[in-house]
Design an enzyme around this catalytic site. Structure first.
Site, short mmCIF file in Angstrom:
data_model
loop_
_atom_site.label_atom_id
_atom_site.label_comp_id
_atom_site.label_asym_id
_atom_site.label_seq_id
_atom_site.Cartn_x
_atom_site.Cartn_y
_atom_site.Cartn_z
CE LYS A 115 -3.07 -2.63 -0.01
NZ LYS A 115 -3.47 -3.20 -1.72
CD GLU A 202 -3.82 6.86 3.67
OE1 GLU A 202 -4.84 6.68 4.49
OE2 GLU A 202 -3.03 7.05 2.97
CG HIS A 237 -13.72 -2.12 6.88
ND1 HIS A 237 -13.69 -1.16 6.67
CD2 HIS A 237 -13.39 -2.60 8.20
CE1 HIS A 237 -12.81 -0.81 7.94
NE2 HIS A 237 -12.60 -1.15 8.33
NE ARG A 294 -9.24 -7.94 -6.45
CZ ARG A 294 -9.74 -7.07 -5.24
NH1 ARG A 294 -11.45 -6.84 -6.34
NH2 ARG A 294 -10.03 -6.02 -4.53
C1 MV4 Z 1 -9.29 5.77 5.56
C2 MV4 Z 1 -10.24 6.22 6.01
C3 MV4 Z 1 -10.38 7.51 5.88
N1 MV4 Z 1 -9.04 8.37 5.96
N2 MV4 Z 1 -8.06 6.83 5.66
C4 MV4 Z 1 -10.55 1.40 4.73
C5 MV4 Z 1 -10.26 -0.18 5.29
C6 MV4 Z 1 -9.18 0.61 3.73
N3 MV4 Z 1 -9.30 -0.37 2.46
C7 MV4 Z 1 -9.15 1.93 4.00
N4 MV4 Z 1 -10.12 2.55 4.54
C8 MV4 Z 1 -10.30 3.86 4.91
N5 MV4 Z 1 -9.03 4.24 4.93
C9 MV4 Z 1 -7.83 7.31 5.69
N6 MV4 Z 1 -6.84 8.20 5.38
C10 MV4 Z 1 -11.95 5.37 5.57
C11 MV4 Z 1 -11.81 4.18 5.64
C12 MV4 Z 1 -12.72 3.26 5.33
C13 MV4 Z 1 -13.94 2.55 4.35
C14 MV4 Z 1 -13.02 2.54 3.54
C15 MV4 Z 1 -13.44 2.54 2.37
C16 MV4 Z 1 -14.15 1.86 2.25
C17 MV4 Z 1 -15.11 1.74 3.59
C18 MV4 Z 1 -14.26 2.47 5.10
C19 MV4 Z 1 -15.46 1.89 6.55
C20 MV4 Z 1 -14.62 2.51 7.16
C21 MV4 Z 1 -13.03 3.35 7.00
#
Ligand code: MV4
Length: 512
Positions: A115, A202, A237, A294
Protein backbone atom coordinates in the site's frame (compact mmCIF):
# COMPACT_ATOMS: atom_id res chain seq x y z
CA UNK A 1 -5.86 -19.23 -26.54
CA UNK A 2 -8.22 -22.20 -26.63
CA UNK A 3 -8.87 -23.51 -23.14
CA UNK A 4 -9.21 -21.42 -19.99
CA UNK A 5 -8.86 -22.77 -16.46
CA UNK A 6 -10.86 -20.76 -13.94
CA UNK A 7 -8.95 -20.72 -10.64
CA UNK A 8 -11.98 -19.84 -8.57
CA UNK A 9 -15.47 -20.95 -7.48
CA UNK A 10 -19.00 -19.65 -7.01
CA UNK A 11 -20.64 -16.87 -8.96
CA UNK A 12 -17.43 -15.41 -10.38
CA UNK A 13 -16.32 -18.75 -11.81
CA UNK A 14 -19.73 -19.06 -13.48
CA UNK A 15 -19.46 -15.47 -14.78
CA UNK A 16 -16.06 -16.16 -16.37
CA UNK A 17 -17.24 -19.46 -17.85
CA UNK A 18 -20.12 -17.60 -19.53
CA UNK A 19 -17.73 -15.14 -21.18
CA UNK A 20 -15.48 -17.98 -22.36
CA UNK A 21 -18.40 -19.84 -23.88
CA UNK A 22 -19.48 -16.76 -25.82
CA UNK A 23 -15.92 -16.54 -27.17
CA UNK A 24 -15.80 -20.23 -28.14
CA UNK A 25 -13.15 -20.98 -25.53
CA UNK A 26 -13.27 -24.30 -23.64
CA UNK A 27 -13.40 -24.09 -19.87
CA UNK A 28 -11.87 -26.04 -17.00
CA UNK A 29 -13.29 -25.67 -13.51
CA UNK A 30 -11.31 -26.57 -10.40
CA UNK A 31 -13.04 -27.71 -7.24
CA UNK A 32 -12.46 -28.67 -3.64
CA UNK A 33 -14.16 -31.61 -1.93
CA UNK A 34 -16.98 -29.38 -0.65
CA UNK A 35 -17.60 -28.13 -4.20
CA UNK A 36 -17.82 -31.48 -6.01
CA UNK A 37 -21.42 -30.77 -7.08
CA UNK A 38 -21.13 -26.96 -7.27
CA UNK A 39 -22.66 -24.87 -10.03
CA UNK A 40 -19.31 -23.77 -11.49
CA UNK A 41 -18.33 -27.43 -11.90
CA UNK A 42 -21.53 -28.16 -13.79
CA UNK A 43 -21.15 -25.02 -15.90
CA UNK A 44 -17.64 -25.79 -17.17
CA UNK A 45 -16.75 -28.18 -20.00
CA UNK A 46 -14.54 -30.18 -17.65
CA UNK A 47 -13.44 -30.06 -14.04
CA UNK A 48 -10.39 -31.01 -11.96
CA UNK A 49 -10.34 -31.82 -8.25
CA UNK A 50 -7.64 -29.81 -6.48
CA UNK A 51 -7.91 -30.85 -2.83
CA UNK A 52 -9.74 -30.79 0.51
CA UNK A 53 -12.38 -28.22 1.39
CA UNK A 54 -10.36 -25.61 3.33
CA UNK A 55 -9.25 -22.96 0.82
CA UNK A 56 -5.61 -23.25 1.87
CA UNK A 57 -5.72 -26.91 0.77
CA UNK A 58 -7.39 -26.25 -2.59
CA UNK A 59 -8.22 -22.81 -4.04
CA UNK A 60 -5.05 -21.32 -2.52
CA UNK A 61 -2.75 -24.14 -3.70
CA UNK A 62 -0.68 -22.69 -6.53
CA UNK A 63 0.94 -26.06 -7.31
CA UNK A 64 -2.38 -27.93 -7.43
CA UNK A 65 -3.88 -25.36 -9.81
CA UNK A 66 -0.88 -25.31 -12.16
CA UNK A 67 -0.98 -29.10 -12.14
CA UNK A 68 -4.70 -29.06 -13.05
CA UNK A 69 -3.91 -26.74 -15.96
CA UNK A 70 -1.24 -29.14 -17.21
CA UNK A 71 -3.46 -32.21 -16.82
CA UNK A 72 -6.38 -30.60 -18.64
CA UNK A 73 -4.33 -28.97 -21.38
CA UNK A 74 -5.50 -25.46 -20.52
CA UNK A 75 -3.42 -22.67 -22.05
CA UNK A 76 -4.73 -19.77 -19.95
CA UNK A 77 -5.78 -19.13 -16.35
CA UNK A 78 -8.41 -16.68 -15.10
CA UNK A 79 -8.07 -15.98 -11.36
CA UNK A 80 -11.46 -14.32 -10.71
CA UNK A 81 -11.38 -12.24 -7.50
CA UNK A 82 -10.24 -13.23 -4.02
CA UNK A 83 -8.17 -16.40 -3.44
CA UNK A 84 -5.02 -16.07 -5.64
CA UNK A 85 -6.23 -13.18 -7.80
CA UNK A 86 -3.76 -10.68 -6.30
CA UNK A 87 -0.99 -13.10 -5.42
CA UNK A 88 2.20 -12.18 -7.29
CA UNK A 89 3.64 -15.70 -6.87
CA UNK A 90 0.58 -17.13 -8.61
CA UNK A 91 0.83 -14.71 -11.54
CA UNK A 92 4.52 -15.61 -11.87
CA UNK A 93 3.89 -19.38 -11.57
CA UNK A 94 1.24 -19.25 -14.32
CA UNK A 95 3.62 -17.33 -16.59
CA UNK A 96 6.56 -19.62 -15.77
CA UNK A 97 4.44 -22.67 -16.64
CA UNK A 98 4.06 -21.21 -20.14
CA UNK A 99 0.39 -20.32 -19.61
CA UNK A 100 -1.36 -17.00 -20.20
CA UNK A 101 -2.39 -15.24 -17.00
CA UNK A 102 -5.63 -13.35 -17.61
CA UNK A 103 -4.49 -10.54 -15.37
CA UNK A 104 -1.63 -8.07 -14.98
CA UNK A 105 2.08 -8.86 -14.68
CA UNK A 106 3.39 -10.33 -11.42
CA UNK A 107 5.48 -7.15 -11.00
CA UNK A 108 2.46 -4.83 -11.04
CA UNK A 109 0.55 -7.15 -8.69
CA UNK A 110 3.49 -6.93 -6.26
CA UNK A 111 3.82 -3.16 -6.60
CA UNK A 112 0.14 -2.51 -5.86
CA UNK A 113 0.12 -5.13 -3.10
CA UNK A 114 2.32 -2.81 -1.07
CA UNK A 115 0.00 0.00 0.00
CA UNK A 116 2.93 2.38 0.53
CA UNK A 117 4.48 1.57 -2.87
CA UNK A 118 1.06 2.05 -4.50
CA UNK A 119 0.65 5.39 -2.70
CA UNK A 120 4.06 6.49 -3.90
CA UNK A 121 3.24 5.48 -7.49
CA UNK A 122 0.01 7.51 -7.35
CA UNK A 123 1.85 10.54 -5.95
CA UNK A 124 4.49 10.25 -8.71
CA UNK A 125 1.66 10.22 -11.27
CA UNK A 126 0.46 13.52 -9.83
CA UNK A 127 -2.58 12.07 -8.05
CA UNK A 128 -3.51 13.37 -4.57
CA UNK A 129 -2.81 11.03 -1.63
CA UNK A 130 -3.94 11.54 1.98
CA UNK A 131 -1.22 13.30 4.04
CA UNK A 132 0.82 10.59 5.77
CA UNK A 133 4.19 8.96 6.26
CA UNK A 134 4.41 7.61 2.73
CA UNK A 135 7.09 5.16 3.82
CA UNK A 136 6.54 2.25 6.23
CA UNK A 137 7.45 3.20 9.81
CA UNK A 138 10.94 1.93 10.76
CA UNK A 139 10.73 -1.34 12.75
CA UNK A 140 12.51 0.06 15.77
CA UNK A 141 11.30 3.65 15.77
CA UNK A 142 11.71 5.45 19.10
CA UNK A 143 8.61 6.60 20.95
CA UNK A 144 9.49 10.31 20.67
CA UNK A 145 10.19 9.96 16.92
CA UNK A 146 6.84 8.22 16.44
CA UNK A 147 5.01 10.91 18.43
CA UNK A 148 6.70 13.65 16.39
CA UNK A 149 5.74 12.06 13.05
CA UNK A 150 2.15 11.60 14.23
CA UNK A 151 1.93 15.22 15.39
CA UNK A 152 3.19 16.47 12.02
CA UNK A 153 0.49 14.47 10.20
CA UNK A 154 -2.19 15.55 12.67
CA UNK A 155 -4.99 13.79 14.55
CA UNK A 156 -7.21 11.87 14.11
CA UNK A 157 -5.01 9.47 12.18
CA UNK A 158 -5.03 5.90 10.96
CA UNK A 159 -2.39 3.23 11.40
CA UNK A 160 -2.56 1.05 8.29
CA UNK A 161 -0.87 -2.20 7.32
CA UNK A 162 1.52 -1.92 4.35
CA UNK A 163 0.36 -5.36 3.16
CA UNK A 164 -3.23 -4.53 4.10
CA UNK A 165 -6.37 -3.49 2.35
CA UNK A 166 -9.91 -4.17 3.38
CA UNK A 167 -9.48 -2.66 6.83
CA UNK A 168 -7.37 -5.45 8.35
CA UNK A 169 -4.55 -4.23 10.55
CA UNK A 170 -6.08 -0.74 10.61
CA UNK A 171 -6.42 1.35 13.80
CA UNK A 172 -7.87 4.79 14.43
CA UNK A 173 -5.95 7.08 16.78
CA UNK A 174 -7.72 10.17 18.08
CA UNK A 175 -5.16 11.33 20.67
CA UNK A 176 -1.40 11.03 21.26
CA UNK A 177 -1.87 8.86 24.37
CA UNK A 178 -3.37 6.04 22.25
CA UNK A 179 -0.68 6.11 19.54
CA UNK A 180 1.75 3.49 20.85
CA UNK A 181 -0.92 0.91 21.63
CA UNK A 182 -2.52 1.39 18.21
CA UNK A 183 0.79 0.92 16.37
CA UNK A 184 1.53 -2.22 18.40
CA UNK A 185 -1.97 -3.59 17.83
CA UNK A 186 -1.89 -2.87 14.11
CA UNK A 187 1.56 -4.46 13.78
CA UNK A 188 0.54 -7.70 15.44
CA UNK A 189 -2.74 -7.93 13.48
CA UNK A 190 -0.87 -7.24 10.23
CA UNK A 191 1.72 -9.85 11.11
CA UNK A 192 -0.97 -12.45 11.85
CA UNK A 193 -3.03 -11.62 8.74
CA UNK A 194 -0.33 -10.96 6.13
CA UNK A 195 2.90 -12.25 7.62
CA UNK A 196 4.20 -8.67 7.43
CA UNK A 197 4.14 -6.34 10.43
CA UNK A 198 4.97 -3.15 8.49
CA UNK A 199 2.58 -0.22 9.07
CA UNK A 200 2.33 3.44 8.06
CA UNK A 201 0.36 6.47 9.20
CA UNK A 202 -2.26 8.56 7.39
CA UNK A 203 -4.45 11.47 8.42
CA UNK A 204 -7.97 10.11 8.92
CA UNK A 205 -10.57 11.79 6.73
CA UNK A 206 -13.94 12.30 8.43
CA UNK A 207 -16.91 10.56 6.84
CA UNK A 208 -15.43 10.12 3.36
CA UNK A 209 -17.20 8.34 0.56
CA UNK A 210 -15.62 5.38 -1.19
CA UNK A 211 -15.72 6.01 -4.94
CA UNK A 212 -13.76 3.89 -7.40
CA UNK A 213 -12.84 4.01 -11.07
CA UNK A 214 -12.86 0.92 -13.27
CA UNK A 215 -10.34 0.89 -16.08
CA UNK A 216 -8.97 -1.29 -18.82
CA UNK A 217 -5.35 -1.20 -19.98
CA UNK A 218 -3.83 -3.15 -22.87
CA UNK A 219 -0.30 -4.29 -23.81
CA UNK A 220 0.03 -1.41 -26.31
CA UNK A 221 -0.10 1.43 -23.77
CA UNK A 222 -3.80 2.29 -24.03
CA UNK A 223 -5.66 2.85 -20.76
CA UNK A 224 -9.36 3.79 -20.68
CA UNK A 225 -11.26 4.76 -17.53
CA UNK A 226 -14.98 4.17 -16.96
CA UNK A 227 -17.64 6.16 -15.12
CA UNK A 228 -17.20 5.80 -11.33
CA UNK A 229 -18.85 3.37 -8.91
CA UNK A 230 -20.20 4.51 -5.54
CA UNK A 231 -19.28 1.88 -2.91
CA UNK A 232 -19.80 3.66 0.41
CA UNK A 233 -22.53 1.30 1.65
CA UNK A 234 -20.31 -1.16 3.52
CA UNK A 235 -20.63 -3.33 6.59
CA UNK A 236 -17.38 -3.96 8.46
CA UNK A 237 -15.32 -3.17 5.36
CA UNK A 238 -17.44 -5.43 3.15
CA UNK A 239 -19.33 -3.69 0.37
CA UNK A 240 -23.02 -4.61 0.35
CA UNK A 241 -24.52 -2.24 -2.23
CA UNK A 242 -22.77 -0.55 -5.14
CA UNK A 243 -24.20 1.83 -7.71
CA UNK A 244 -23.17 3.83 -10.72
CA UNK A 245 -23.00 6.72 -11.30
CA UNK A 246 -22.38 8.26 -7.84
CA UNK A 247 -24.73 11.01 -6.65
CA UNK A 248 -21.74 12.74 -5.08
CA UNK A 249 -19.71 12.99 -8.27
CA UNK A 250 -20.20 16.11 -10.40
CA UNK A 251 -19.05 16.22 -14.05
CA UNK A 252 -15.98 18.15 -12.86
CA UNK A 253 -15.06 15.59 -10.21
CA UNK A 254 -15.68 12.77 -12.71
CA UNK A 255 -13.35 14.28 -15.28
CA UNK A 256 -10.58 14.83 -12.72
CA UNK A 257 -10.99 11.49 -10.97
CA UNK A 258 -11.09 9.33 -14.11
CA UNK A 259 -8.10 11.20 -15.56
CA UNK A 260 -6.21 10.60 -12.30
CA UNK A 261 -7.10 6.90 -12.29
CA UNK A 262 -5.90 6.44 -15.86
CA UNK A 263 -2.67 8.30 -15.06
CA UNK A 264 -1.84 5.89 -12.21
CA UNK A 265 -2.52 2.83 -14.37
CA UNK A 266 -0.55 4.23 -17.33
CA UNK A 267 2.42 5.07 -15.13
CA UNK A 268 2.81 1.41 -14.15
CA UNK A 269 2.14 -0.04 -17.62
CA UNK A 270 -1.08 -1.65 -16.47
CA UNK A 271 -2.61 -4.29 -18.78
CA UNK A 272 -5.88 -5.87 -17.60
CA UNK A 273 -9.12 -4.74 -15.96
CA UNK A 274 -8.27 -2.82 -12.79
CA UNK A 275 -9.80 -0.45 -10.28
CA UNK A 276 -8.48 2.65 -8.55
CA UNK A 277 -10.16 3.30 -5.21
CA UNK A 278 -10.54 6.86 -3.96
CA UNK A 279 -11.79 8.51 -0.81
CA UNK A 280 -14.01 11.49 -1.63
CA UNK A 281 -14.41 14.02 1.16
CA UNK A 282 -17.33 16.31 1.86
CA UNK A 283 -15.89 19.22 -0.12
CA UNK A 284 -15.33 17.21 -3.28
CA UNK A 285 -11.60 16.55 -2.80
CA UNK A 286 -10.54 13.03 -3.73
CA UNK A 287 -7.52 11.01 -2.63
CA UNK A 288 -5.97 7.81 -3.97
CA UNK A 289 -6.57 4.89 -1.61
CA UNK A 290 -5.56 1.61 -3.30
CA UNK A 291 -5.43 -0.09 -6.67
CA UNK A 292 -7.10 -3.48 -7.18
CA UNK A 293 -5.29 -5.43 -9.87
CA UNK A 294 -8.20 -7.75 -10.70
CA UNK A 295 -11.81 -7.95 -11.77
CA UNK A 296 -14.08 -6.79 -8.94
CA UNK A 297 -17.23 -8.25 -7.46
CA UNK A 298 -19.18 -5.14 -8.49
CA UNK A 299 -17.99 -5.06 -12.13
CA UNK A 300 -21.51 -5.83 -13.50
CA UNK A 301 -22.94 -2.39 -12.66
CA UNK A 302 -20.30 -0.83 -14.93
CA UNK A 303 -21.22 -3.32 -17.65
CA UNK A 304 -24.90 -2.39 -17.31
CA UNK A 305 -24.42 1.35 -17.87
CA UNK A 306 -21.75 1.11 -20.58
CA UNK A 307 -22.64 -2.07 -22.46
CA UNK A 308 -19.04 -3.30 -22.19
CA UNK A 309 -18.31 -6.91 -21.21
CA UNK A 310 -15.31 -6.53 -18.89
CA UNK A 311 -14.45 -10.23 -18.68
CA UNK A 312 -14.45 -10.51 -22.47
CA UNK A 313 -12.05 -7.56 -22.54
CA UNK A 314 -9.77 -9.15 -19.95
CA UNK A 315 -9.46 -12.15 -22.27
CA UNK A 316 -8.95 -10.04 -25.39
CA UNK A 317 -6.27 -7.99 -23.63
CA UNK A 318 -4.49 -11.15 -22.42
CA UNK A 319 -4.44 -12.33 -26.07
CA UNK A 320 -2.62 -9.12 -26.98
CA UNK A 321 -5.52 -7.33 -28.65
CA UNK A 322 -5.84 -3.54 -28.69
CA UNK A 323 -8.60 -1.70 -26.85
CA UNK A 324 -10.74 -0.06 -29.52
CA UNK A 325 -13.53 1.26 -27.30
CA UNK A 326 -14.72 4.85 -27.68
CA UNK A 327 -13.44 6.50 -24.44
CA UNK A 328 -16.27 9.07 -24.43
CA UNK A 329 -18.90 6.33 -24.28
CA UNK A 330 -17.31 4.83 -21.16
CA UNK A 331 -17.66 8.12 -19.30
CA UNK A 332 -21.23 8.85 -20.39
CA UNK A 333 -23.29 6.21 -18.62
CA UNK A 334 -26.64 5.20 -19.97
CA UNK A 335 -29.04 5.15 -17.00
CA UNK A 336 -28.29 3.91 -13.50
CA UNK A 337 -27.29 0.49 -12.12
CA UNK A 338 -27.32 -0.90 -8.57
CA UNK A 339 -26.02 -4.18 -7.19
CA UNK A 340 -26.99 -5.97 -3.96
CA UNK A 341 -24.67 -8.68 -2.69
CA UNK A 342 -26.93 -11.42 -1.41
CA UNK A 343 -25.24 -13.46 1.29
CA UNK A 344 -26.17 -16.67 3.08
CA UNK A 345 -26.17 -14.76 6.36
CA UNK A 346 -28.83 -14.14 8.98
CA UNK A 347 -29.38 -10.38 9.21
CA UNK A 348 -31.53 -10.89 12.33
CA UNK A 349 -28.69 -12.65 14.07
CA UNK A 350 -25.75 -10.29 13.65
CA UNK A 351 -25.26 -11.33 10.00
CA UNK A 352 -23.94 -14.71 11.14
CA UNK A 353 -23.17 -17.06 8.23
CA UNK A 354 -26.11 -19.34 7.46
CA UNK A 355 -24.63 -22.31 5.62
CA UNK A 356 -26.73 -25.34 4.71
CA UNK A 357 -28.76 -26.85 1.92
CA UNK A 358 -30.73 -24.52 -0.32
CA UNK A 359 -34.20 -26.06 -0.62
CA UNK A 360 -35.76 -23.64 -3.11
CA UNK A 361 -34.14 -20.90 -5.12
CA UNK A 362 -35.91 -18.64 -7.55
CA UNK A 363 -33.89 -15.67 -8.67
CA UNK A 364 -35.55 -12.54 -10.06
CA UNK A 365 -35.69 -11.75 -13.75
CA UNK A 366 -37.63 -9.48 -16.07
CA UNK A 367 -36.75 -6.09 -17.58
CA UNK A 368 -33.44 -4.58 -16.41
CA UNK A 369 -32.63 -7.39 -14.00
CA UNK A 370 -29.43 -9.43 -13.95
CA UNK A 371 -28.73 -12.18 -11.47
CA UNK A 372 -25.19 -13.51 -11.17
CA UNK A 373 -25.61 -16.60 -9.01
CA UNK A 374 -23.18 -19.22 -7.81
CA UNK A 375 -25.75 -21.27 -5.96
CA UNK A 376 -28.66 -23.52 -6.89
CA UNK A 377 -31.53 -25.37 -5.24
CA UNK A 378 -30.44 -28.70 -3.79
CA UNK A 379 -26.86 -27.53 -3.25
CA UNK A 380 -25.08 -26.84 0.01
CA UNK A 381 -23.65 -23.42 0.84
CA UNK A 382 -20.31 -24.59 2.27
CA UNK A 383 -18.98 -23.19 5.54
CA UNK A 384 -15.48 -22.92 4.11
CA UNK A 385 -15.79 -19.90 1.84
CA UNK A 386 -17.28 -16.43 1.51
CA UNK A 387 -21.06 -16.95 1.79
CA UNK A 388 -21.93 -14.75 -1.22
CA UNK A 389 -24.57 -16.73 -3.10
CA UNK A 390 -25.81 -14.26 -5.63
CA UNK A 391 -25.46 -10.74 -6.95
CA UNK A 392 -28.67 -9.00 -7.90
CA UNK A 393 -28.03 -6.19 -10.38
CA UNK A 394 -30.64 -3.87 -11.80
CA UNK A 395 -30.55 -1.24 -14.50
CA UNK A 396 -33.07 1.55 -15.15
CA UNK A 397 -33.21 4.99 -16.78
CA UNK A 398 -32.51 6.85 -13.53
CA UNK A 399 -31.79 6.20 -9.85
CA UNK A 400 -35.37 6.35 -8.51
CA UNK A 401 -36.52 3.88 -11.19
CA UNK A 402 -33.56 1.63 -10.46
CA UNK A 403 -34.50 1.57 -6.75
CA UNK A 404 -38.13 0.76 -7.62
CA UNK A 405 -36.97 -2.03 -9.89
CA UNK A 406 -34.62 -3.37 -7.22
CA UNK A 407 -37.49 -3.51 -4.72
CA UNK A 408 -39.60 -5.35 -7.28
CA UNK A 409 -36.77 -7.80 -7.99
CA UNK A 410 -36.04 -8.43 -4.29
CA UNK A 411 -39.72 -9.26 -3.91
CA UNK A 412 -39.37 -11.98 -6.56
CA UNK A 413 -36.42 -13.56 -4.80
CA UNK A 414 -37.35 -16.87 -3.19
CA UNK A 415 -34.88 -18.84 -1.14
CA UNK A 416 -35.69 -21.42 1.48
CA UNK A 417 -33.50 -23.70 3.57
CA UNK A 418 -30.99 -20.99 4.46
CA UNK A 419 -31.24 -17.42 5.72
CA UNK A 420 -30.19 -14.61 3.38
CA UNK A 421 -29.64 -10.87 3.53
CA UNK A 422 -32.67 -10.19 1.27
CA UNK A 423 -34.81 -8.81 4.18
CA UNK A 424 -31.97 -6.46 5.13
CA UNK A 425 -31.91 -4.99 1.59
CA UNK A 426 -35.68 -4.52 1.61
CA UNK A 427 -35.20 -2.45 4.78
CA UNK A 428 -32.19 -0.51 3.45
CA UNK A 429 -33.99 0.50 0.25
CA UNK A 430 -36.61 2.28 2.34
CA UNK A 431 -34.13 4.34 4.39
CA UNK A 432 -34.37 8.09 3.82
CA UNK A 433 -30.57 8.51 3.82
CA UNK A 434 -30.17 5.83 1.17
CA UNK A 435 -32.94 7.28 -0.97
CA UNK A 436 -31.50 10.80 -0.83
CA UNK A 437 -27.91 9.58 -1.25
CA UNK A 438 -26.76 11.04 2.05
CA UNK A 439 -24.35 8.32 3.11
CA UNK A 440 -20.62 7.73 3.59
CA UNK A 441 -18.28 4.87 4.50
CA UNK A 442 -19.38 4.60 8.13
CA UNK A 443 -23.12 5.18 7.52
CA UNK A 444 -24.23 1.55 7.52
CA UNK A 445 -22.24 0.45 10.57
CA UNK A 446 -23.64 3.49 12.42
CA UNK A 447 -27.32 2.84 11.60
CA UNK A 448 -26.95 -0.87 12.30
CA UNK A 449 -25.49 -0.07 15.72
CA UNK A 450 -28.33 2.36 16.45
CA UNK A 451 -30.96 -0.25 15.48
CA UNK A 452 -29.66 -2.49 18.24
CA UNK A 453 -30.52 -5.78 16.57
CA UNK A 454 -34.19 -5.11 15.73
CA UNK A 455 -35.32 -7.70 13.17
CA UNK A 456 -35.42 -6.85 9.46
CA UNK A 457 -37.84 -9.60 8.49
CA UNK A 458 -41.37 -10.56 9.28
CA UNK A 459 -43.59 -8.70 11.63
CA UNK A 460 -46.02 -11.19 13.19
CA UNK A 461 -48.77 -9.84 10.87
CA UNK A 462 -46.64 -10.89 7.88
CA UNK A 463 -46.14 -14.35 9.27
CA UNK A 464 -49.89 -14.69 9.70
CA UNK A 465 -50.47 -13.62 6.13
CA UNK A 466 -47.99 -16.20 4.82
CA UNK A 467 -49.72 -18.84 6.89
CA UNK A 468 -53.07 -17.80 5.40
CA UNK A 469 -51.72 -18.09 1.83
CA UNK A 470 -50.30 -21.50 2.67
CA UNK A 471 -53.62 -22.65 4.12
CA UNK A 472 -55.51 -21.60 0.98
CA UNK A 473 -52.96 -23.42 -1.19
CA UNK A 474 -53.20 -26.51 0.92
CA UNK A 475 -56.96 -26.59 0.46
CA UNK A 476 -56.63 -26.09 -3.31
CA UNK A 477 -54.00 -28.77 -3.65
CA UNK A 478 -55.90 -31.22 -1.52
CA UNK A 479 -58.78 -30.86 -3.97
CA UNK A 480 -56.46 -31.24 -6.95
CA UNK A 481 -54.78 -34.47 -5.95
CA UNK A 482 -56.98 -36.22 -3.45
CA UNK A 483 -55.50 -34.73 -0.31
CA UNK A 484 -52.15 -36.45 -0.64
CA UNK A 485 -50.10 -33.26 -0.98
CA UNK A 486 -49.26 -30.94 1.87
CA UNK A 487 -47.07 -27.88 1.45
CA UNK A 488 -43.81 -28.33 3.30
CA UNK A 489 -40.40 -26.68 3.49
CA UNK A 490 -39.39 -23.60 5.38
CA UNK A 491 -40.88 -20.27 4.45
CA UNK A 492 -39.01 -17.03 4.92
CA UNK A 493 -41.41 -14.15 5.41
CA UNK A 494 -40.62 -10.63 4.27
CA UNK A 495 -42.65 -7.47 4.65
CA UNK A 496 -43.52 -7.51 1.00
CA UNK A 497 -46.77 -8.76 -0.47
CA UNK A 498 -45.30 -9.29 -3.94
CA UNK A 499 -42.71 -11.54 -2.41
CA UNK A 500 -45.42 -13.62 -0.78
CA UNK A 501 -47.22 -14.13 -4.07
CA UNK A 502 -44.04 -15.31 -5.78
CA UNK A 503 -43.28 -17.66 -2.94
CA UNK A 504 -46.74 -19.14 -3.06
CA UNK A 505 -46.34 -19.72 -6.77
CA UNK A 506 -42.89 -21.26 -6.35
CA UNK A 507 -44.31 -23.58 -3.76
CA UNK A 508 -47.04 -24.77 -6.10
CA UNK A 509 -44.44 -25.38 -8.80
CA UNK A 510 -42.25 -27.23 -6.34
CA UNK A 511 -45.09 -29.63 -5.59
CA UNK A 512 -45.96 -30.40 -9.18
C1 MV4 B 1 -9.17 5.67 5.23
C2 MV4 B 1 -10.31 6.27 5.79
C3 MV4 B 1 -10.23 7.59 6.16
N1 MV4 B 1 -9.07 8.26 6.02
N2 MV4 B 1 -8.04 6.39 5.11
C4 MV4 B 1 -10.87 1.20 5.07
C5 MV4 B 1 -10.36 0.00 4.35
C6 MV4 B 1 -9.07 0.39 3.73
N3 MV4 B 1 -9.06 -0.08 2.37
C7 MV4 B 1 -9.00 1.87 3.84
N4 MV4 B 1 -10.10 2.30 4.64
C8 MV4 B 1 -10.24 3.61 5.00
N5 MV4 B 1 -9.14 4.38 4.86
C9 MV4 B 1 -8.00 7.64 5.52
N6 MV4 B 1 -6.87 8.30 5.41
C10 MV4 B 1 -11.47 5.49 5.89
C11 MV4 B 1 -11.43 4.16 5.51
C12 MV4 B 1 -12.65 3.44 5.70
C13 MV4 B 1 -13.35 2.94 4.62
C14 MV4 B 1 -12.88 3.08 3.33
C15 MV4 B 1 -13.56 2.58 2.26
C16 MV4 B 1 -14.77 1.92 2.49
C17 MV4 B 1 -15.25 1.75 3.74
C18 MV4 B 1 -14.55 2.25 4.84
C19 MV4 B 1 -15.06 2.08 6.11
C20 MV4 B 1 -14.36 2.58 7.16
C21 MV4 B 1 -13.16 3.25 6.97
Amino acid sequence: MKKVLIANRGEIAVRVIRACREMNLSTVAVYSEADRAALHVRAADEACAIGPSPARDSYLRIDAIIDAARRSGADAVHPGYGFLAENEDFAAAVRDAGLTFIGPSAEVVALMGSKTAARAAAARAGVPVVPGTGEPLPDRISDPDLARIARSIGYPLLVKAVAGGGGKGMRTVTEPAALLGAVRGARSEASASFGDSAVYLERRLTRPRHVEVQLLGDHHGTVVPFVERECSIQRRHQKVVEETPSLAVTPGIRAAMTTAAAAVARSVGYANAGTIEFLLDEDGQFYFLEMNTRLQVEHPITEMVTGVDLVRWQIRIARGERIDLDPARLLAPSGHAIECRIYAEDPDNGFLPSPGRIVQLRTPSGPGVRDDSGAAAGLEVPIFYDPLISKLIVWAEDRPSAIQRLKRALGEYVVTGIKTTVPFFTWLLNQEDFLTGRFHTTYLDEVLRSRNGQPFSASSADVEEVAAVAAVLQTLLAGANNGSASPSGRQTATADAVSRRWKAQARVEGLR
